[in-house]
Design a protein around this motif. Structure first.
Motif, PDB file in Angstrom:
ATOM      1  N   VAL A  43       1.924   5.480  -8.777  1.00 56.61           N
ATOM      2  CA  VAL A  43       1.213   6.099  -9.900  1.00 56.61           C
ATOM      3  C   VAL A  43       1.909   5.757 -11.212  1.00 56.61           C
ATOM      4  CG1 VAL A  43       0.416   8.278 -10.884  1.00 56.61           C
ATOM      5  CG2 VAL A  43       0.382   7.953  -8.419  1.00 56.61           C
ATOM      6  N   VAL A  44       3.249   5.825 -11.216  1.00 56.44           N
ATOM      7  CA  VAL A  44       4.009   5.476 -12.427  1.00 56.44           C
ATOM      8  C   VAL A  44       3.748   4.028 -12.820  1.00 56.44           C
ATOM      9  CG1 VAL A  44       6.349   5.119 -13.343  1.00 56.44           C
ATOM     10  CG2 VAL A  44       5.801   7.214 -12.096  1.00 56.44           C
ATOM     11  N   PHE A  45       3.721   3.138 -11.839  1.00 57.18           N
ATOM     12  CA  PHE A  45       3.471   1.718 -12.091  1.00 57.18           C
ATOM     13  C   PHE A  45       2.106   1.501 -12.745  1.00 57.18           C
ATOM     14  CE2 PHE A  45       1.370  -2.104 -10.343  1.00 57.18           C
ATOM     15  CZ  PHE A  45       2.164  -3.095 -10.904  1.00 57.18           C
ATOM     16  N   VAL A  46       1.066   2.082 -12.154  1.00 57.00           N
ATOM     17  CA  VAL A  46      -0.290   1.880 -12.673  1.00 57.00           C
ATOM     18  C   VAL A  46      -0.443   2.517 -14.046  1.00 57.00           C
ATOM     19  CG1 VAL A  46      -2.723   2.428 -12.295  1.00 57.00           C
ATOM     20  CG2 VAL A  46      -1.308   1.654 -10.383  1.00 57.00           C
ATOM     21  N   MET A  47       0.057   3.733 -14.226  1.00 55.53           N
ATOM     22  CA  MET A  47      -0.095   4.417 -15.512  1.00 55.53           C
ATOM     23  C   MET A  47       0.735   3.748 -16.602  1.00 55.53           C
ATOM     24  SD  MET A  47      -0.315   8.433 -14.375  1.00 55.53           S
ATOM     25  CE  MET A  47      -0.734   8.976 -16.025  1.00 55.53           C
ATOM     26  N   GLY A 104       0.797  -1.211   0.000  1.00 54.16           N
ATOM     27  CA  GLY A 104       0.000   0.000   0.000  1.00 54.16           C
ATOM     28  C   GLY A 104       0.830   1.261   0.000  1.00 54.16           C
ATOM     29  N   LYS A 105       1.955   1.262   0.751  1.00 53.08           N
ATOM     30  CA  LYS A 105       2.805   2.447   0.788  1.00 53.08           C
ATOM     31  C   LYS A 105       3.381   2.749  -0.593  1.00 53.08           C
ATOM     32  CE  LYS A 105       5.234   3.195   4.424  1.00 53.08           C
ATOM     33  NZ  LYS A 105       6.247   3.175   5.510  1.00 53.08           N
ATOM     34  N   PHE A 106       3.744   1.701  -1.306  1.00 54.84           N
ATOM     35  CA  PHE A 106       4.253   1.878  -2.674  1.00 54.84           C
ATOM     36  C   PHE A 106       3.148   2.374  -3.604  1.00 54.84           C
ATOM     37  CE2 PHE A 106       4.161  -0.244  -6.847  1.00 54.84           C
ATOM     38  CZ  PHE A 106       5.264   0.349  -7.451  1.00 54.84           C
ATOM     39  N   LEU A 107       1.940   1.820  -3.483  1.00 54.49           N
ATOM     40  CA  LEU A 107       0.866   2.171  -4.398  1.00 54.49           C
ATOM     41  C   LEU A 107       0.473   3.636  -4.266  1.00 54.49           C
ATOM     42  CD1 LEU A 107      -1.214   1.119  -6.478  1.00 54.49           C
ATOM     43  CD2 LEU A 107      -2.747   0.665  -4.565  1.00 54.49           C
ATOM     44  N   PHE A 131      -6.180  12.425 -15.602  1.00 52.34           N
ATOM     45  CA  PHE A 131      -6.683  12.950 -14.334  1.00 52.34           C
ATOM     46  C   PHE A 131      -7.029  11.844 -13.341  1.00 52.34           C
ATOM     47  CE2 PHE A 131     -10.497  13.891 -11.779  1.00 52.34           C
ATOM     48  CZ  PHE A 131     -10.017  14.933 -11.002  1.00 52.34           C
ATOM     49  N   GLY A 132      -7.651  10.765 -13.808  1.00 54.99           N
ATOM     50  CA  GLY A 132      -8.205   9.771 -12.905  1.00 54.99           C
ATOM     51  C   GLY A 132      -7.178   9.129 -11.989  1.00 54.99           C
ATOM     52  N   THR A 133      -6.085   8.613 -12.563  1.00 53.58           N
ATOM     53  CA  THR A 133      -5.098   7.904 -11.743  1.00 53.58           C
ATOM     54  C   THR A 133      -4.402   8.815 -10.742  1.00 53.58           C
ATOM     55  OG1 THR A 133      -4.758   6.357 -13.576  1.00 53.58           O
ATOM     56  CG2 THR A 133      -3.109   6.363 -11.825  1.00 53.58           C
ATOM     57  N   PRO A 134      -3.891   9.998 -11.132  1.00 56.61           N
ATOM     58  CA  PRO A 134      -3.309  10.886 -10.107  1.00 56.61           C
ATOM     59  C   PRO A 134      -4.314  11.299  -9.043  1.00 56.61           C
ATOM     60  CG  PRO A 134      -2.628  11.580 -12.299  1.00 56.61           C
ATOM     61  CD  PRO A 134      -3.686  10.530 -12.486  1.00 56.61           C
ATOM     62  N   ALA A 135      -5.575  11.515  -9.432  1.00 57.54           N
ATOM     63  CA  ALA A 135      -6.575  11.934  -8.447  1.00 57.54           C
ATOM     64  C   ALA A 135      -6.887  10.815  -7.462  1.00 57.54           C
ATOM     65  CB  ALA A 135      -7.853  12.381  -9.153  1.00 57.54           C
ATOM     66  N   VAL A 136      -6.899   9.572  -7.953  1.00 63.99           N
ATOM     67  CA  VAL A 136      -7.242   8.436  -7.092  1.00 63.99           C
ATOM     68  C   VAL A 136      -6.069   8.031  -6.206  1.00 63.99           C
ATOM     69  CG1 VAL A 136      -7.846   5.986  -7.110  1.00 63.99           C
ATOM     70  CG2 VAL A 136      -9.026   7.558  -8.625  1.00 63.99           C
ATOM     71  N   LEU A 137      -4.864   8.026  -6.756  1.00 64.48           N
ATOM     72  CA  LEU A 137      -3.702   7.496  -6.045  1.00 64.48           C
ATOM     73  C   LEU A 137      -2.789   8.578  -5.476  1.00 64.48           C
ATOM     74  CD1 LEU A 137      -2.663   4.565  -8.423  1.00 64.48           C
ATOM     75  CD2 LEU A 137      -3.973   4.422  -6.301  1.00 64.48           C
ATOM     76  N   ALA A 138      -2.332   9.490  -6.357  1.00 63.78           N
ATOM     77  CA  ALA A 138      -1.280  10.414  -5.949  1.00 63.78           C
ATOM     78  C   ALA A 138      -1.762  11.454  -4.950  1.00 63.78           C
ATOM     79  CB  ALA A 138      -0.697  11.110  -7.182  1.00 63.78           C
ATOM     80  N   ALA A 139      -3.029  11.870  -5.058  1.00 67.20           N
ATOM     81  CA  ALA A 139      -3.523  12.923  -4.168  1.00 67.20           C
ATOM     82  C   ALA A 139      -3.449  12.502  -2.700  1.00 67.20           C
ATOM     83  CB  ALA A 139      -4.955  13.291  -4.538  1.00 67.20           C
ATOM     84  N   ARG A 140      -3.563  11.206  -2.430  1.00 63.82           N
ATOM     85  CA  ARG A 140      -3.516  10.726  -1.042  1.00 63.82           C
ATOM     86  C   ARG A 140      -2.148  10.935  -0.414  1.00 63.82           C
ATOM     87  NH1 ARG A 140      -7.054   5.199  -0.307  1.00 63.82           N
ATOM     88  NH2 ARG A 140      -8.831   5.788  -1.623  1.00 63.82           N
ATOM     89  N   SER A 141      -1.107  10.934  -1.257  1.00 59.98           N
ATOM     90  CA  SER A 141       0.249  11.120  -0.741  1.00 59.98           C
ATOM     91  C   SER A 141       0.728  12.555  -0.916  1.00 59.98           C
ATOM     92  CB  SER A 141       1.215  10.166  -1.452  1.00 59.98           C
ATOM     93  OG  SER A 141       1.219  10.410  -2.844  1.00 59.98           O
ATOM     94  N   GLY A 142      -0.159  13.464  -1.353  1.00 63.98           N
ATOM     95  CA  GLY A 142       0.227  14.853  -1.535  1.00 63.98           C
ATOM     96  C   GLY A 142       0.980  15.127  -2.810  1.00 63.98           C
TER      97      GLY A 142
END
Length: 575
Positions: A154-158, A145-148, A223-234
Motif C-alpha cells: 500500500v505504501v509503495f502504490v500510494m 503478490g504477497k508484497f502488494l 480510501f480507494g487504495t487501502p480498500a483495494v489492497l490493504a483490506a485483503r491483508s487485514g
C-alpha cells in the motif's frame, strides 16, 4: 473625493448583499453536514430526533480496541507514504531544480500523470500487474503478490500516486533560489557538500516539510487504495473503518461519527503543522534585482540521472496505465497476454445498453457539469465577498469555503448521511442524485474559491469603482466586468472540478441512491461481480477524461488570454 467615498459605501452595501446570498449556501453545503457529525457523536439517538443520553456511546467507541489499531495503522500508513515520497521526490526535485536534466519538461508531465489518475484505478492496475499469474509473472516468471497485498505494498502504490507533490515543491523551491548563493559559496572555497548542507538544504527545508505534511494528510484521507489492497491483508485504517461501520449490519452511526472526528483531528493537525512551517519565518532567497539561475551540467552523471528519472516514470506512470489498458483489451483474464486473447470487446461492451455503462457515463458527466457550474458561481461570489470585504462575516465565509480542504471525503459523506436523514426534516436530498451534487460541491468548492480569489485580487478594484460611479447595478458589474476578466481562471477551475467529480469514489459509494450508477460505482461493482475487463475498459475512459481535462483547461485559458490580448491591442490602436 465624494465620489470615491460614495463608491466605497456602495461597495460595502453590495458586499453585504452578496454575503447574505452566499452565507446560506455555505451553511447548507458545508456547516450543516459537518455539525451533525459532532452532534451524532454526542447524541447517539439524534437520528430518531432525540437528544437523550448525551455522550452515552463516546466511552464505548473510544474504548474499542479496533479504534486504537485503526488509528495506529492510519498513522503508520501516513508516515510510511511520507518517507517514501521523501525518498523518491526530494532527490528528483533537487536534480530537476539544480541541473540541466535532458527532457525536463517531459519528466514534469510524466510525473503529473500518477497524481491525476484516480488512486483506486491505479491500485487495480497494480493488482493485475503484480499478483500471482499477473503480467509480471507471465513475462518474468515471478510475482510479488504477497508484497502488494500488505502494508508495504500500500505504501509503495500510494507513494507513486502522491510523490509529485514533493517533487514539484522541491524542484520549484530550488529553482527559485538565486544561483549567486551557490556561486558565492564555490568562490569562497566551500565544498559541494558544505553548500548543500549550509545553503540549499536550509532554504528548501520549509518546502520539503510542508509538502510532506500535505502528503501525510492526503494519505490518511485516501480510501480507494487501502480498500483495494490493504483490506485483503487485514490492514484496516480509519477510512475503511468508517466505511465498515456504515456498510456492515448493524449500522453504527455514532461509531462512524466518532471515527470521523478522530480522522478530522489527524488531518487538521497535519494542515496546521504545514501552515506553521510555511509561515513561521521568512526563508526567501530572492533579491530585489532580477537574476537568472544557470542550471549546472550533469557531466558524467547524466546517464545515471536519466536512468533514475526513466525508472520512476516507467514504474509510476507507464506500468499502471499499461496494466489497465492491457486488462481492458483482453477477452479473458485467464487467457493472459496471448495475441489471440487481445480484443476490443470490452470497449464495445461499454456501448451495450444492457451493461449500464453509457448510463453511468451520462450520470457522471451530468453530475460533474452540475457541480462545476454550482461551485463556479458560488466560488466567484465568495471570492468577491472575501476579497472586497474586511468584515468578520467575510472571514467566516472564507473559512467555511476552505475548510473542506482539511476534511476527508469519507467524513463529508458521513456528515451528509447524518444531516439529511433526520426524521423532522420536511424535505431531504438523501436518496436522490442531489445528495451527490451536495457532496461533490462540499468536497470541491475550495478549488474554484482559490482560483477566483487569486483572479479577483489580481484584477484590482478600479474598474468596479468606475462602474459604480456610472451607476452600474451589482448584477451588471459582475456579468459585464468581473466575470469576463476572471473567466480563464474560472474555466480552468471548473474543468478541474468536473474531472474530479466525474470519477469521485468514496462519497459516491456511500451516498449513491439505489439505481444510480456513476463511473466510479460502475468500476467498483464490475470488480465485485467479476467483470474485470469491462471495469478496466471504464477505467480507461476515466483515465482519458482525467488526462484530457487539464490539457483542455490549458488550451481554453491560452485562447482566452490571446483573445483578451487582441482586444487590448485593437483598443490601443483605435485610441
Amino acid at each position: 473625493m465624494a465620489l470615491s467615498r460614495r463608491s466605497r459605501e456602495r461597495s460595502q452595501t453590495e458586499g453585504g448583499g452578496l454575503a447574505a446570498l452566499v452565507a446560506p449556501v455555505l451553511l447548507v453545503l458545508i456547516a450543516w453536514p459537518l455539525s451533525f457529525i459532532v452532534l451524532q457523536a454526542i447524541f447517539p439517538e439524534i437520528g430518531a430526533g432525540s437528544l437523550a443520553r448525551p455522550f452515552a456511546l463516546v466511552s464505548e467507541t473510544l474504548s474499542d480496541p479496533r479504534l486504537v489499531e485503526w488509528t495506529f495503522n492510519t498513522l503508520k500508513l501516513g508516515l510510511g507514504v511520507m518517507v517514501g515520497s521523501f525518498v523518491v521526490g526530494v532527490p528528483l526535485g533537487m536534480l530537476r531544480g539544480l541541473f540541466k536534466v535532458p527532457g525536463g519538461g517531459l519528466w514534469d508531465v510524466l510525473f503529473t500523470v500518477p497524481f491525476t489518475i484516480p488512486p483506486y484505478i491505479a491500485a487495480l492496475g497494480w493488482i493485475f500487474a503484480l499478483q500471482p499469474h499477473g503480467y509480471l509473472d507471465q513475462i518474468a516468471g515471478f510475482n510479488v503478490g504477497k508484497f502488494l497485498f500488505s502494508y508495504w505494498g500500500v505504501v509503495f502504490v500510494m507513494t507513486l500516486n502522491v510523490f509529485p507533490v514533493v517533487y514539484f515543491a522541491v524542484s520549484r523551491s530550488v529553482a527559485a533560489i538565486s544561483g549567486r548563493y551557490l556561486e558565492a559559496a564555490r568562490v569562497c572555497g566551500a565544498a559541494p557538500s558544505v553548500s548543500f548542507r549550509r545553503i540549499l538544504l536550509p532554504l528548501t527545508a520549509p518546502a520539503i516539510a510542508a509538502s510532506l505534511l500535505l502528503v501525510f494528510a492526503m494519505s490518511i484521507e485516501e480510501f480507494g487504495t487501502p480498500a483495494v489492497l490493504a483490506a485483503r491483508s487485514g490492514f484496516l485504517v480509519l477510512v475503511t473503518g468508517v466505511e465498515q461501520r456504515l456498510s456492515d449490519y448493524p449500522i453504527d452511526l455514532p461509531g462512524a461519527a466518532m471515527l470521523s472526528i478522530v480522522l478530522v483531528m489527524l488531518a487538521l493537525a497535519a494542515f496546521v503543522g504545514q501552515h506553521w512551517i510555511v509561515n513561521r519565518r521568512d526563508t526567501g532567497a530572492m533579491s530585489g534585482k532580477p537574476s537568472r539561475q544557470e542550471l549546472m551540467e550533469l557531466g558524467r552523471y547524466k546517464p545515471l540521472v536519466l536512468a533514475g528519472f526513466a525508472a520512476v516514470a516507467t514504474v509510476g506512470t507507464m506500468a499502471p496505465i499499461a496494466s489497465v489498458l492491457i486488462t481492458a483489451s483482453t477477452r479473458t483474464i485467464s487467457g493472459g497476454l496471448a495475441a489471440d486473447n487481445l480484443s476490443l470487446d470490452n470497449f464495445r461492451g461499454l456501448a451495450d445498453q444492457t451493461s449500464g455503462a453509457m448510463e453511468a457515463l451520462l450520470t457522471s458527466f451530468s453530475l460533474g457539469i452540475g457541480t462545476a457550474l454550482i461551485t463556479g458561481l458560488v466560488g466567484v461570489l465568495t471570492a468577491l465577498v472575501t476579497v472586497r470585504q474586511k468584515t468578520r462575516m467575510a472571514r467566516v465565509l472564507d473559512f467555511l469555503s476552505l475548510v473542506p480542504n482539511t476534511i476527508p471525503g469519507v467524513v463529508i459523506a458521513v456528515g451528509l448521511i447524518l444531516a439529511w436523514t433526520q426524521p423532522w426534516l420536511p424535505l431531504t436530498v438523501y436518496n436522490t442524485p442531489w445528495v451527490l451534487v451536495f457532496a461533490y460541491c462540499c468536497l470541491l468548492l475550495p478549488y474554484p474559491v482559490r482560483y477566483a480569489t487569486t483572479a479577483v485580487r489580481q484584477m484590482g478594484s478600479g474598474l468596479e469603482d468606475a462602474a459604480r460611479v456610472f451607476g452600474a447595478r451589482p448584477v451588471t458589474l459582475i456579468l459585464r466586468i468581473v466575470l469576463p476578466l476572471i473567466l480563464p481562471s474560472m474555466v480552468a477551475a471548473m474543468l478541474l472540478v468536473f474531472a474530479v467529480a466525474s470519477r469521485e469514489l468514496v462519497a459516491t459509494i456511500l451516498l449513491a441512491p439505489l439505481g444510480t450508477e456513476t463511473i466510479a460505482t460502475f468500476i467498483w461493482n464490475q470488480f465485485e461481480q467479476g467483470s474485470v475487463g469491462l471495469g478496466m475498459a471504464m477505467s480507461s475512459v476515466a483515465i482519458l477524461v482525467t488526462l484530457s481535462v487539464p490539457a483542455l483547461a490549458a488550451l481554453v485559458s491560452r485562447r482566452f488570454a490571446a483573445t483578451a490580448s487582441d482586444k487590448a491591442r485593437a483598443g490601443t490602436q483605435s485610441a
